[in-house]
Motif scaffolding. Sequence first.
Motif, short mmCIF file in Angstrom:
data_model
loop_
_atom_site.label_atom_id
_atom_site.label_comp_id
_atom_site.label_asym_id
_atom_site.label_seq_id
_atom_site.Cartn_x
_atom_site.Cartn_y
_atom_site.Cartn_z
N PHE A 134 0.82 -1.21 0.00
CA PHE A 134 0.00 0.00 0.00
C PHE A 134 0.86 1.26 0.00
O PHE A 134 0.44 2.31 -0.50
CB PHE A 134 -0.92 0.00 1.22
CG PHE A 134 -1.97 -1.08 1.17
CD1 PHE A 134 -2.42 -1.59 -0.05
CD2 PHE A 134 -2.49 -1.60 2.34
CE1 PHE A 134 -3.38 -2.57 -0.09
CE2 PHE A 134 -3.46 -2.59 2.30
CZ PHE A 134 -3.90 -3.09 1.08
N GLN A 135 2.07 1.17 0.57
CA GLN A 135 2.93 2.35 0.65
C GLN A 135 3.56 2.71 -0.70
O GLN A 135 4.02 3.85 -0.89
CB GLN A 135 4.05 2.12 1.68
CG GLN A 135 3.54 2.05 3.11
CD GLN A 135 4.64 1.66 4.09
OE1 GLN A 135 5.80 1.49 3.69
NE2 GLN A 135 4.27 1.51 5.36
N GLN A 136 3.62 1.77 -1.63
CA GLN A 136 4.23 2.04 -2.93
C GLN A 136 3.31 2.93 -3.77
O GLN A 136 2.10 2.72 -3.80
CB GLN A 136 4.49 0.72 -3.69
CG GLN A 136 5.35 -0.26 -2.93
CD GLN A 136 6.72 0.30 -2.63
OE1 GLN A 136 7.36 0.89 -3.49
NE2 GLN A 136 7.17 0.11 -1.39
N GLN A 137 3.88 3.90 -4.39
CA GLN A 137 3.12 4.83 -5.21
C GLN A 137 3.10 4.34 -6.66
O GLN A 137 3.97 4.65 -7.47
CB GLN A 137 3.73 6.23 -5.13
CG GLN A 137 3.72 6.82 -3.75
CD GLN A 137 2.29 7.04 -3.22
OE1 GLN A 137 1.39 7.37 -3.99
NE2 GLN A 137 2.11 6.84 -1.92
N GLY A 138 2.12 3.53 -6.98
CA GLY A 138 1.98 3.05 -8.35
C GLY A 138 2.94 1.94 -8.72
O GLY A 138 3.07 1.60 -9.89
N LYS A 139 3.66 1.36 -7.75
CA LYS A 139 4.60 0.28 -8.04
C LYS A 139 4.27 -0.93 -7.17
O LYS A 139 3.49 -0.85 -6.23
CB LYS A 139 6.03 0.73 -7.79
CG LYS A 139 6.49 1.86 -8.69
CD LYS A 139 7.93 2.21 -8.42
CE LYS A 139 8.40 3.33 -9.33
NZ LYS A 139 9.82 3.68 -9.08
#
Length: 564
Positions: free
Chosen positions: A150-155
């Motif tokens: 969830f912490q990844q921004q689009g990855k």
Amino acid sequence: MRIKLFSNHNRLFNKMFVLMAISIFLPVALLGYLSYGKSKEQLESVSSQFLEDNVRLNAQQINNFFVNVEKQSQNMMASLELQKVLTKKPPKTYSEEVSFINRMIEIIIQRQGPYELYVIPKDMRNYPNYMKLINTNKIELRPKLFELAFQQQGKGVWFHVWDENTKKPVFIYIRAVRSSYYYEPIGVIAYQIPDDTLREEFVLPSSFHNYQMMMVDSEDKIISHPNANLYNQKYSTTGGWSTADMKLNEQGWKLIAAVPTKDLTGNIDQIQNFTVWIVIGSLLFISLFLSLIVRSLTLPIKRLVTHMVKVRTGALGHFGYNDSRTDEIGQLVRGYNQMISGMSDMLERTKEMEADKRRHELETLNHQINPHFFYNTLDAIKWRAESANQNNIASMVTKLANLLRFSLNNDKEWTTVEREIEHARNYLEIELLRSNRAFQMYFQVDPETIKLKVIKLILQPIMENAVKHGINKLPEGKGKIRLTVKRSDLDIIFIIEDNGPGSSEPIELEVYNDGESERQHGIGLSNVNKRLKLHFGNDYGIHIQSNPGQGFRVQLRHPIISEV
């Protein structure tokens, strides 16, 4: 004739053989001497480059594999049906959950691709029956793992686990699914990829049986190895192995290629022995072929020199050789024979020219006429014309005498601007009397030029061209001829203009004496141009400017020589 090699008469052969042998034997021997010391270093350099190239190729393969998985996840996340299913409220009854499971299975089958795919809602506890369908032995359903996704921004995030069933590692890629409207996480996509599937992407050289390709994580722990039992062990380099590595992804994973150094370099002693025998054999063959090559070069030259000695005695004969040779020796001999042919032709032409010269001299002597006979005869005609009150005839005869006297002035080629203009004026006045066609003449002469020295008969041919091709084509009394003489720096400029019809086509003086040009304009312009260029160079001569219907203009450039 039999020629012995290495004899005193074959000095060129001996010199060429010794020089070529030294230039070849020394480098070959030096190469063999240095090969033992340099072979290992060069092989290690080549092997290192080979490993780097191979690990770079495989790293590109693995990275492409990772990118393909990420594209599959992107395709899955783009599904509006998946968005709708995950954003619905959690099921409250068993039938609602069954409906959710069927719909999710349908979506996964439609967009699964070649890899094993799982879709996990954000709140797993509300889907107990659905979670039983997921193989939890491979995917550890830990909240921290989900929070990391969830912490990844689009990855997404890659990680690896051990599969107890296959006794091999499994690679998992998880990525958060976010709402298209609120960009809030609503679930997780997970792809499971067995180690065997990932290792199928490796391109290994078939000639090295002990070649190993492995992957390690950021702590240098093995996560993929041909020997699965080494999973999660610390990787360390050992002696006797050549390695190369390259980073794979943002997790800090690396790809390592390793091969025993002996498999790359081989036995250096065997290479040395092989090199020594190659050098010795090469020197023997080189000596044999070198003698044949040098002989093929020097033997024709020696024979050619012998033939040249005969030519000096006057025997102009061709040198016999093999016409099929196309190398420099063949070109030399062909050029020599062409020179002999040229000399023979030159001798024949010289004999013919001498004979023609003698014949022309006799013809010139036979056709010589005493100029005084012309002058006396013309004076007699003038006297009779005056006696008969034919003043026009008397004037024409006087001007004709002046023309002849100027042209036959002791064969002198030089005159002055003043006399040249007077000669041109006499010609024009004769034309006025002869043709009874009135035309106007204008002379504008710079006084500084009248005593300057010029070559003879440069204006009259141009005036004749103006009368014949310009004035004679105009109505009676409409013709005009203008002569302008001026000084320009170190040159004299003569400009002859007429108001005739001009020429509709450009006139090239370089081809002026061909048949067509002679019929249209005569040969006077070309002859004057050639005489000026022969005397003073290509910077001098005549320039023609013709405008159809607007006249004909000739500019003549003559250098200032001196006053006479």
